[in-house]
Structure formats: structure tokens, C-alpha cells
Write an enzyme that holds these catalytic residues in place. Structure first.
Site, PDB file in Angstrom:
ATOM      1  N   SER A  23       0.829  -1.201   0.000  1.00  0.00           N
ATOM      2  CA  SER A  23       0.000   0.000   0.000  1.00  0.00           C
ATOM      3  C   SER A  23       0.869   1.259   0.000  1.00  0.00           C
ATOM      4  O   SER A  23       1.684   1.444  -0.895  1.00  0.00           O
ATOM      5  CB  SER A  23      -0.957  -0.043   1.198  1.00  0.00           C
ATOM      6  N   ASP A  62      -8.564  -7.481  -4.075  1.00  0.00           N
ATOM      7  CA  ASP A  62      -8.317  -6.086  -3.710  1.00  0.00           C
ATOM      8  C   ASP A  62      -9.214  -5.162  -4.535  1.00  0.00           C
ATOM      9  O   ASP A  62      -9.073  -5.070  -5.760  1.00  0.00           O
ATOM     10  CB  ASP A  62      -6.842  -5.758  -3.956  1.00  0.00           C
ATOM     11  N   HIS A  78      -7.681  -5.784   0.108  1.00  0.00           N
ATOM     12  CA  HIS A  78      -6.408  -5.067   0.149  1.00  0.00           C
ATOM     13  C   HIS A  78      -5.587  -5.431   1.381  1.00  0.00           C
ATOM     14  O   HIS A  78      -4.362  -5.546   1.312  1.00  0.00           O
ATOM     15  CB  HIS A  78      -6.691  -3.561   0.135  1.00  0.00           C
TER      16      HIS A  78
END
Length: 351
Positions: free
Chosen positions: A141, A296, A325
Site C-alpha cells: 500500500s 483487492d 487489500h
């Protein structure tokens, strides 16, 4: 021991005055970091782990199955480093830190920080530690955004890179979700334009922001399997879960920092001032393993596939994890297998 933040194992790096991309200068920057293992005499066995939005330098707490003796990030073999980003609230200088001239927390006056600013400060830390080469820069991320920037900005230092669950830019979809979270915080009467008393933060707004985030971090399949339409005495189980997650974040995170760092993520665009995304990614020379997660919905796998198409020689691994995610944290063991293979094969071939 607190789940997040500095403790007796935390180390400190005084970075001095830091000039940001915006032109603003932050004086007296201090960075909280941790290390595991030992740096080799040739100073080339280091691994840098970059944390996500609400993470910190304590990789062993939030990525335990990945780091340690005999694990993917083998601390008997590698010197592992992680720091809390500039602008964070877990020991590094950020909105909760006292302004050097007033002694009052920076709050909303802390200057905008980009992903590139984070990497510039990390680079100073790496120099300070005497590291000549990073065998791997890895993160998921927001951490993956940093990993990509490292590969582009510091090819002489980066031996290989593994960005997880990210794209080349922060999409309109992601920016929109981040803005909804910021609006939730700023709609709280306790927000007071960011000049709230730390003892009376905009807790309700921050809690709702976290709830919005958690929905985007997971997947319909994950929520369906875990909660379905189950109820308890106060309503649906999924409602209780989201409220719980909101309360947990309020207890450990700062609202101004949340606003600042979500805007940092919005700044993510590897092609900015570099001739575009294709030109920037096409210049990456380090062996690269890009990791996508099938479920995701925040950074769909199409974005990771695009990275692979544009980074020369990049390898793609898609993990069939149902948790969305957050899968790179929930199923850390699966990520660890990918990283172990990367280090044993991709890095070995490049040596």
C-alpha cells in the site's frame, strides 16, 4: 507493551532540517526507527521495510510471520530496517510533534509531505546507518509507493524491490475514498480546523473515517464469509465490527496525521515531473517482484499488471487471498513465501 509506537527497542535518527518538495522546511526532524540483525562488513545485506498508512516501525508486530530467524526476512542473514515516516505519529516528526519555535504541536500547520519526501528522509537514515546497498525494499500500500520511489530515485542503492498491492499512481477511486474519510473527520464538531485539544480529538469523525477505510480494505467475499447477515444484541455483526475498528484507531492514531498522510498517498504518481509513468517505470533497473491480491478492490490487480508491463523484466505474483487489500497483512505468511522466493531466486540471479 503498546501495539503501536515507540518502546525501549526504538532508535532515533536526528535528520536536522528537511526541505520538502513543496519548498517548506521542517526544522529539527527526528525519525523513529528499528533494526533487526547485523549489517555485513560489505554493508550490502540490508532490507528496508516501508509501512502502510497507519503502520509504524515495528515490523515484528504487524508482519510477524515475515520477519525473524529463518523467515522470509531472515534476521540471521539480513539487516532489516524500518522507520516511521516523516509526518507520522509514532515517534517521527509530524503533526503531533512540538513546533521548535513555539513548543505547541504542529497540528494542521505541518507542511504537506509527499511519498518522495518520505523516501528522501529514509535515504538519509540509510546513509546514517552506513548501508551501501539495500538487497530489497519492500512494502504494501503506502509502503509500496515508497518502494517504487526508491527504485526510481536511488538505483545505485536499491538491489531489488517488491511493491505489494499498489499502482503507479493514486487513482481517482482511491483519492475519492480518501477524501470521504477526510470529510468525515472534518465534519466532526471537535475538529476545530485541526486545532483541537489532543485530549478532546475529533474521535467520532476519525472513527467513521476508519470504518470507510475498512470497507475498502476488505472485500465482499471476506465480509460475507465472516459476517453474512448475522446479528447480535445491537444489530448486524458487521456493524459492530466496523464500530470496533473505529474505536481502535481513535485510541492509537491522530486525526491531523490521518489527514496529512492520506493526502501524501494522493500525491503518489511515479510519472510526475519524470516524463510520465511509462518513462519513470521503464527506467527501473532493479529486479522487481510485483504482488497483487485477487480480491483487492482498492488497488485492483489490473494496476499491478500495468506495473509489470512497464517495469523491465518485472515478475508478477498474484495471491488468491479473499481478504481484500488488507490481505498482505491478514495472510502475511503467503506474502512471506513470495518474498522468500524473491530473495532466493530473483536476487540470486542478479548477484
Amino acid at each position: 507493551m503498546a501495539e503501536y509506537g515507540p518502546d525501549a527497542r526504538t532508535r532515533w535518527f536526528d535528520a536536522g532540517s528537511v526541505a520538502l518538495e513543496s519548498g517548506a522546511v521542517v526544522p529539527g526532524v527526528r525519525i523513529a526507527y528499528r533494526t533487526w540483525g547485523r549489517l555485513s562488513p560489505s554493508a550490502d545485506n540490508a532490507i528496508l521495510v516501508c509501512h502502510a498508512l497507519t503502520g509504524d516501525a515495528n515490523v515484528d508486530r504487524w508482519w510477524g510471520p515475515v520477519i525473524g530467524p529463518g523467515r522470509a526476512l531472515d534476521t540471521d542473514r539480513y539487516f532489516v530496517v524500518a522507520s516511521n515516516v516523516i509526518g507520522g505519529c509514532y515517534g517521527s516528526t509530524g503533526p503531533t510533534s512540538p513546533h521548535p519555535s513555539t513548543g505547541i504541536p504542529w497540528g494542521p500547520d505541518f507542511p504537506a509531505v509527499t511519498i518522495r519526501d518520505m523516501v528522501a528522509v529514509q535515504h538519509s537514515l540509510v546513509d546514517h546507518l552506513g548501508i551501501r546497498r539495500l538487497a530489497l525494499v519492500v512494502g504494501g500500500s503506502m509502503g509500496a509507493m515508497q518502494a517504487l520511489e526508491w527504485a526510481i530515485e536511488h538505483p545505485d542503492v536499491v538491489g531489488s524491490v517488491a511493491p505489494i498491492a499498489v499502482g503507479a499512481t493514486h487513482s481517482a477511486w482511491c483519492i475519492g475514498i480518501s477524501e470521504a474519510q477526510r470529510q468525515a473527520i472534518q465534519a466532526d464538531p471537535a475538529w476545530e480546523d485541526g486545532r483541537y485539544d489532543p485530549r478532546r480529538p475529533p474521535a467520532a469523525g476519525l472513527a467513521v473515517a476508519r470504518q470507510i477505510a475498512m470497507v475498502s480494505y476488505r472485500s465482499p467475499e471476506s465480509f460475507g464469509e465472516r459476517f453474512g447477515r448475522d446479528t447480535n444484541g445491537s444489530g448486524f455483526e458487521v456493524e459492530s465490527y466496523l464500530r470496533h475498528q473505529g474505536r481502535k484507531l481513535v485510541a492509537r492514531f491522530d486525526a491531523n496525521t490521518y489527514v496529512l498522510l492520506t493526502r501524501s498517498m494522493d500525491s503518489h504518481d511515479v510519472g510526475r515531473d519524470r516524463g510520465g509513468v511509462a518513462a519513470a517505470l521503464g527506467g527501473i533497473a532493479a529486479p522487481t517482484t510485483v504482488v497483487g491480491i485477487t480480491s483487492d478492490v482498492l488497488y485492483p490487480v489490473a494496476e499491478q499488471r500495468d506495473l509489470v508491463d512497464l517495469v523491465p523484466g518485472a515478475r508478477y505474483v498474484e495471491l488468491d487471498i479473499p481478504h481484500g487489500h488488507d490481505g498482505f497483512l491478514v495472510d502475511a505468511a503467503a506474502v512471506g513465501e513470495v518474498l522468500a522466493e524473491h530473495l532466493s531466486t530473483v536476487c540470486a540471479r542478479a548477484a
